[in-house]
Enzyme design. Structure first.
Site, PDB file in Angstrom:
ATOM      1  CD  GLU A 217     -18.552  -6.934   5.556  1.00 57.51           C
ATOM      2  OE1 GLU A 217     -17.662  -6.479   4.805  1.00 57.51           O
ATOM      3  OE2 GLU A 217     -18.345  -7.260   6.744  1.00 57.51           O
TER       4      GLU A 217
ATOM      5  CG  ASN B 205      -3.008   6.964  13.297  1.00 57.36           C
ATOM      6  OD1 ASN B 205      -2.552   7.776  14.086  1.00 57.36           O
ATOM      7  ND2 ASN B 205      -3.147   5.679  13.598  1.00 57.36           N
TER       8      ASN B 205
ATOM      9  CB  SER C 205     -17.564  -3.142  12.790  1.00 54.36           C
ATOM     10  OG  SER C 205     -17.720  -3.642  11.482  1.00 54.36           O
TER      11      SER C 205
ATOM     12  CB  SER D  31      -7.902   7.916   7.640  1.00 53.47           C
ATOM     13  OG  SER D  31      -7.978   6.784   6.794  1.00 53.47           O
TER      14      SER D  31
ATOM     15  CG  ASP E 295      -2.017  -1.021   1.132  1.00 53.66           C
ATOM     16  OD1 ASP E 295      -2.171  -1.635   0.053  1.00 53.66           O
ATOM     17  OD2 ASP E 295      -2.724  -1.219   2.135  1.00 53.66           O
TER      18      ASP E 295
ATOM     19  CG  ASP F 100      -7.505  -4.808   8.444  1.00 55.90           C
ATOM     20  OD1 ASP F 100      -8.367  -5.691   8.313  1.00 55.90           O
ATOM     21  OD2 ASP F 100      -6.976  -4.231   7.465  1.00 55.90           O
TER      22      ASP F 100
ATOM     23  CB  VAL G 232      -7.701   3.525   5.669  1.00 58.77           C
ATOM     24  CG1 VAL G 232      -6.847   2.388   5.117  1.00 58.77           C
ATOM     25  CG2 VAL G 232      -8.478   4.207   4.550  1.00 58.77           C
TER      26      VAL G 232
ATOM     27  CG  ASN H  55      -3.254  -3.940   7.211  1.00 57.58           C
ATOM     28  OD1 ASN H  55      -2.075  -3.640   7.202  1.00 57.58           O
ATOM     29  ND2 ASN H  55      -4.103  -3.511   6.291  1.00 57.58           N
TER      30      ASN H  55
END
Length: 309
Positions: free
Chosen positions: A189, A288, A223, A249, A13, A255, A251, A42
């Site tokens: 999901e 972050n 989640s 973020s 990445d 994980d 992202v 991750n």
């Protein structure tokens, strides 16, 4: 308890930033930051950041695969890699400075040959019994869910407890194997799994209980974005809502959550503490920019707050 992770579609990445984004013109970007990527990788990194140890199993091909392995070594993550013919994919994350918008360009994973699939299965055979194996991330092109199920069956025959963090057909197929130690779908999901909308917290709880009562999973952690996460097993259910934080973020939040939950499960913690620590780590990751995962300091700070409130 030993912890291993399996990533079938790892990535290298890269993250950068630019002032604004528009078509055709040259977009001047900051120097890229390279990090390991892929769900299981991750998760292993997050566990390492939180003071635990996990071994990451994955295929690695070409110069990008070599770079990925070097980055993990620098991160002190133990690696079991299988040489692959196709180059490991490279993803791109772009942060727009003027607007705060984020763009994620995700490439398809590298296809695996039959021989490479067998080598990965052989690596699973080397995992000691009574370990945890986190299988996380997408399937590479051409790899069907039968192969994923065969790996879960193989692990379970060795008394290895499996944690699954995936989506779509892969998640559905994994649950059909049954007796999964823990799954972590998000609300969307989970709705797809049970084939009906989940609009209220009770809807989420009942859908997760349906999975547990069918014997497909022992624990379900859902989640819920800004609402944290809900954990359900045969005995109880709990929802943990994070404190308000200034999110940079999302992202890496999922994980990080899985890594923290896995670490607590390995330590024999109860469901509420697993979810609490998972929410703390997920929230810590959002502090972050770019693709960075949770830090130990921020996770512990949020975890202590959740313990007191």
């Amino acid at each position: 308890m030993n912890i291993y992770t399996l990533t079938l579609a790892p990535s290298l990445d890269s993250a950068t930033s630019t002032n604004q984004i528009y078509p055709e013109g040259k977009l001047r970007c900051s120097a890229p930051v390279f990090e390991p990527g892929g769900g299981g990788i991750n998760v292993a990194r997050a566990i390492n950041h939180l003071g635990g140890n996990a071994t990451a199993i994955f295929p690695a091909g070409g110069a990008t695969g070599e770079h990925l392995c070097h980055l993990l070594k620098d991160d002190d993550v133990a690696v079991i890699s299988v040489p692959a013919q196709e180059w490991t994919r490279q993803n791109l994350h772009v942060h727009i400075d003027t607007s705060g918008e984020q763009y994620r360009f995700v490439m398809p994973g590298a296809a695996l040959s039959n021989a490479e699939c067998q080598q990965l299965a052989n690596k699973i055979k080397t995992i000691p019994g009574d370990s945890l194996l986190v299988i996380s991330g997408s399937l590479p092109p051409g790899t069907d869910t039968d192969y994923l199920c065969s790996l879960i069956h193989l692990a379970q025959k060795q008394n290895i407890r499996c944690i699954i963090d995936s989506s779509g057909d892969a998640l559905s197929a994994a649950l059909e194997v049954g007796n999964i130690a823990l799954v972590k779908p998000n609300q969307k999901e989970l709705s797809a799994l049970v084939k009906h909308p989940l609009n209220q917290p009770d809807d989420v709880r009942l859908a997760a209980q349906e999975i547990i009562q069918s014997g497909k999973a022992q624990n379900v952690v859902v989640s819920l974005g800004p609402q944290g996460a809900m954990g359900i097993n045969r005995d109880t259910s709990v929802q943990v809502v994070p404190p308000p934080v200034r999110s940079q973020s999302t992202v890496g939040a999922g994980d990080s959550m899985v890594g923290a939950i896995t670490l607590k499960l390995a330590a024999g913690a109860g469901l509420e503490d697993m979810v609490r620590y998972g929410v703390a780590a997920g929230s810590a990751a959002t502090l972050n920019q770019g693709t960075r995962l949770c830090s130990f300091e921020n996770t512990e700070k949020i975890y202590r707050y959740l313990l007191q409130n």
